[in-house]
Write an enzyme that holds these catalytic residues in place. Structure first.
Site, PDB file in Angstrom:
ATOM      1  N   ASP A  58       0.799  -1.225   0.000  1.00 52.48           N
ATOM      2  CA  ASP A  58       0.000   0.000   0.000  1.00 52.48           C
ATOM      3  C   ASP A  58       0.832   1.275   0.000  1.00 52.48           C
ATOM      4  O   ASP A  58       0.313   2.347  -0.317  1.00 52.48           O
ATOM      5  CB  ASP A  58      -0.977  -0.004   1.175  1.00 52.48           C
ATOM      6  N   TYR A  70      -9.761  -0.584   1.567  1.00 53.32           N
ATOM      7  CA  TYR A  70      -9.617  -0.850   3.001  1.00 53.32           C
ATOM      8  C   TYR A  70      -9.358   0.415   3.802  1.00 53.32           C
ATOM      9  O   TYR A  70      -8.642   1.311   3.356  1.00 53.32           O
ATOM     10  CB  TYR A  70      -8.497  -1.862   3.270  1.00 53.32           C
TER      11      TYR A  70
END
Length: 784
Positions: free
Chosen positions: A404, A492
């Site tokens: 990420d 997320y």
């Protein structure tokens, strides 16, 4: 108008019952309202003014770039004298050179410590910049360091190579660089051409769905592709999945995948690799059309077009819960805040703790110079990477690994909602980062608050036979300072908590919520996750969050002690009839060399970072224990081609290395597209160096094996997707650090049965909120 505490909470519960204000408006409105207080001296407020101020002992040498420095660096790079031949990113094509991003460069610890602990000079500040160099004969992505700052005649531009061990320094092959707008634009004509040729097929299979191009109004399908997009930088590809667009597109995937080759900067050479649908591969359009005409394409279930079921809004069809109309309980800092802030230097003091906060647009918030009662425990505590690896039998699930930081996780840290994401009355700080030559402010992106632990820090009741049942009874209130941020990276929402406890322990917690990256459901595929909607499968995956803890226990001469609980055979002369039997004992040793390792089974070992040259009053080495909490895991898959060598940091629960200035990060931000030939290979950190009485870094992993479930709809819940670790004093002190806390109750019963009760002057305060007549704007929103 005067409201009691409880009436005031009910008052808050009526907020915004009809209209949805702009994000952040609720906080500003409430603050404006509660600033209008009566001068009645007998009343106190649950929401006292902000935290008291303090002054940091030294400037924050880890601070991010200021807007002024960012703009100056941007202009410096674009000056023709720099020789970089840069194009503005808005106008760039594949064969141009342009700036991807600018951020602060990690300040070397060897330069910082003399400044922090002595009379050393203020360390020089540098920026780092990634420049995509498509205009070179051999195009690549090159990272540069720019400094010293502020920009002056002494400022230079140099290749940033020293922190990467993959063999090419700060250079990443063009095919492995970040897949940004120009690259996406370059691939879209090929995608549109292919998909237009089969629009009749997709329309028949997917309820009229078709894709004609990103800018074509006839397109009613959206697309996504994961990472990695290359193995070693010699090639580039996209595994594209189509889905119905909308706010919950992650939950409405279609069983249709387009695979393309997009190697190089000449888009005319990009080509079709094939299609995947129904778990079968079709290398050409002709193969796909042949199967369609033969009637062998199609799925048992149609994907839902209306995804209201996947929205995080009120669902009255689930039923009514009694008393749910009342506002839920909340932590309130009654009587005022007990922590002090130097906001300019992002410095915090709380109940013996002190630390600095910094920020990186890739890593998010970081902590430096963490001390308790004036003694340094940790020099740096920072999140290093958030990895997710999926499993399945479809290209998106089977071939996807995410890092990420590749998506600049720090820029995804967003505004927090007071009373829900953080308690009412929390301190909120803005996050500031830079996009090209401008500065972006994400308001209220970090919150700081003191929370009730909801259990006592310590207690004991000495039993007795008198009327009270005890002779002595003490209980100490538990509280902690929590620093929180939430990063929404795609689907997320990662919640990062750092809890500074009253006893000198420090807890790190990560939680995950948000949408699953789901797959199209086929019967009999339960090995990769359950069916969670009409045509949606919850894709099995791992979340691994990697952290760095640079320990400095009373200096930089530290060691890692491993104390194993062993079952040994022994006998006792006072019980000869038992013969030999098992007993447990502690086998303590010092780890000799750098290594990656996992916790002992059944947690039958204790790991302590200690200073062997410093002892407490009882002669024990002073240290801090690493206490595994909930779900301290590592990657399940250790030899996948999609995470072969670029995710080594995620493949063990713990690791210890000797600190080096050229090893500041476990990963590099473009490593995800280089699984076979990484720019940064974490495994190379472990080269046999001694870690006995050295400056140690502990790398640890939190996370969760995400066994997906129907209750992940609409989003994953923070209650279950939760992982933690604690760093706790281990003989660091001479006794528990709770005796100096006034927030306690002590009771004694003497021999005559007389009870004495000591509150140490700390009592439960009442707090009223006193408002003037509400403003007209308040009356239109609040039912008062």
């Amino acid at each position: 108008m005067r409201l009691s505490t409880f009436a005031y909470l009910s008052f808050l519960g009526l907020a915004f019952s009809s209209a949805v204000p702009p994000l952040g408006y609720e906080r500003r409105l409430l603050r404006d309202a509660f600033d209008k207080r009566s001068s009645n001296a007998s009343s106190t407020s649950c929401f006292a003014d902000g935290a008291p101020s303090t002054v940091a002992p030294k400037p924050n040498v880890w601070a991010p770039l200021s807007p002024t420095d960012n703009l100056a660096v941007w202009n410096f790079l674009h000056d023709p004298a720099a020789g970089l031949n840069l194009t503005h990113p808005d106008e760039a094509v594949l064969t141009d050179n342009y700036v991807f991003w600018i951020d602060v460069l990690h300040t070397n610890k060897s330069d910082v410590l003399p400044f922090l602990d002595g009379e050393g000079p203020l360390p020089a500040k540098y920026a780092r910049a990634i420049i995509f160099q498509g205009g070179k004969a051999d195009p690549d992505s090159q990272e540069y360091m720019i400094g010293p700052l502020p920009v002056s005649a002494e400022t230079t531009i140099e290749k940033l190579d020293y922190m990467y061990n993959g063999g090419s320094g700060g250079s990443v092959p063009y095919n492995a660089r970040y897949f940004d707008g120009p690259r996406s634009t370059a691939t879209d004509p090929l995608i549109a051409s292919i998909m237009s040729n089969i629009s009749d097929i997709t329309a028949a299979l997917f309820q009229g769905g078709a894709y004609y191009g990103a800018e074509d109004e006839r397109s009613n399908l959206s697309l996504t592709s994961g990472t990695p997009l290359s193995f070693d930088g010699t090639q580039a590809f996209r595994n594209i999945m189509f889905r119905f667009p909308g706010p919950a597109s992650y939950m409405t995937p279609l069983d249709f995948f387009l695979l393309i080759d997009c190697t190089g900067t000449d888009a005319s050479l990009y080509s079709l690799k094939g299609f995947v649908t129904g778990e079968k591969f079709y290398p050409t359009i002709a193969d796909l059309r042949s199967a369609f005409e033969a009637g062998t394409l199609g799925a048992e279930y149609d994907q839902t077009v209306d995804a209201d079921w996947a929205l995080v809004n009120y669902k009255p069809e689930l039923g009514v819960r009694a008393l749910e109309e009342r506002l839920a309980p909340s932590t309130i800092e009654i009587g005022g805040k007990r922590y002090k802030l130097d906001e300019e230097n992002q410095y915090v003091e709380y109940m013996g703790w002190s630390f600095y906060i910094s920020y990186s647009q890739t890593l998010g918030f970081m902590f430096f110079d963490i001390k308790f009662k004036g003694e340094r425990i940790i020099y740096e505590l920072s999140m290093q990477e958030a990895t997710a690896q999926y499993g399945g039998n479809q290209p998106k699930a089977a071939n996807t690994v995410y890092h990420d930081t590749y998506y600049q996780l720090g820029t995804s840290i967003g505004t927090l909602v007071e009373g829900f994401d953080c308690p009412w009355g929390s301190t909120f700080w803005n996050l500031t980062y830079h996009s090209r030559n401008t500065t972006v402010v994400n308001e209220d992106s970090l919150c700081i608050f003191e929370a009730d632990m909801n259990f006592p820090l310590s207690r004991h009741r000495a039993a007795d036979s008198n009327d009270y049942g005890f002779s002595k009874f003490g209980t100490v209130k538990g509280a902690a300072l929590i620093v929180r941020s939430i990063a929404t990276v795609g689907n997320y929402d990662y919640m990062f908590d750092y809890s500074f406890h009253m006893d000198g322990s420090l807890e790190v917690i990560v939680r995950a919520s948000g949408y699953l990256q789901s797959s199209f459901y086929y019967p009999n595929q339960g090995k990769w996750g359950p069916r969670i909607q009409q045509a949606t499968q919850g894709s099995l995956h791992d979340h691994i969050i990697t952290y760095k803890a640079d320990f400095d226990i009373l200096g930089t001469s530290n060691a890692l002690q491993v104390s194993e609980l062993k079952a040994v055979n022994q006998s006792q002369p006072w019980f000869p009839e038992l013969g030999t039997f098992e007993q447990m004992e502690l086998d303590a040793s010092i780890m000799e060399t750098e290594q990656q390792f996992n916790y002992f089974p059944n947690n039958q070992a204790m790991y302590v970072v200690l200073n062997q040259n410093e002892t407490n009053a009882w002669g024990e080495p002073r240290g801090y224990r690493i206490v595994p909490g909930r779900s301290d895991i590592h990657l399940s898959i250790l030899n996948s081609p999609w995470s072969l060598k670029n995710s080594e940091f995620a493949k063990s629960q713990l690791a210890v290395t000797r600190q080096h200035d050229n090893e500041p990060y476990a990963n590099s931000v473009q490593n995800i597209n280089l699984p076979s030939k990484p720019q940064q290979d974490f495994s190379k950190f472990f080269d046999g160096e001694s870690v006995v009485d050295e400056d140690l870094v502990v790398w640890f992993n939190l996370g969760m094996h995400h066994f997906t479930r129907a209750e992940d709809v609409p989003v994953t819940l923070y209650t279950e997707a939760y992982s933690s670790i604690v760093f706790a004093p281990q003989n660091f002190f001479d006794r528990a650090q709770d005796g100096d806390l006034l927030n306690r109750r002590w009771m004694e019963v003497d021999e005559e049965g007389v009870l004495t009760y000591e509150a140490y002057g700390v009592t439960l305060e009442t707090c009223d909120v006193v408002l003037e007549e509400p403003a007209e704007s308040l009356g239109t929103i609040f039912d008062i």
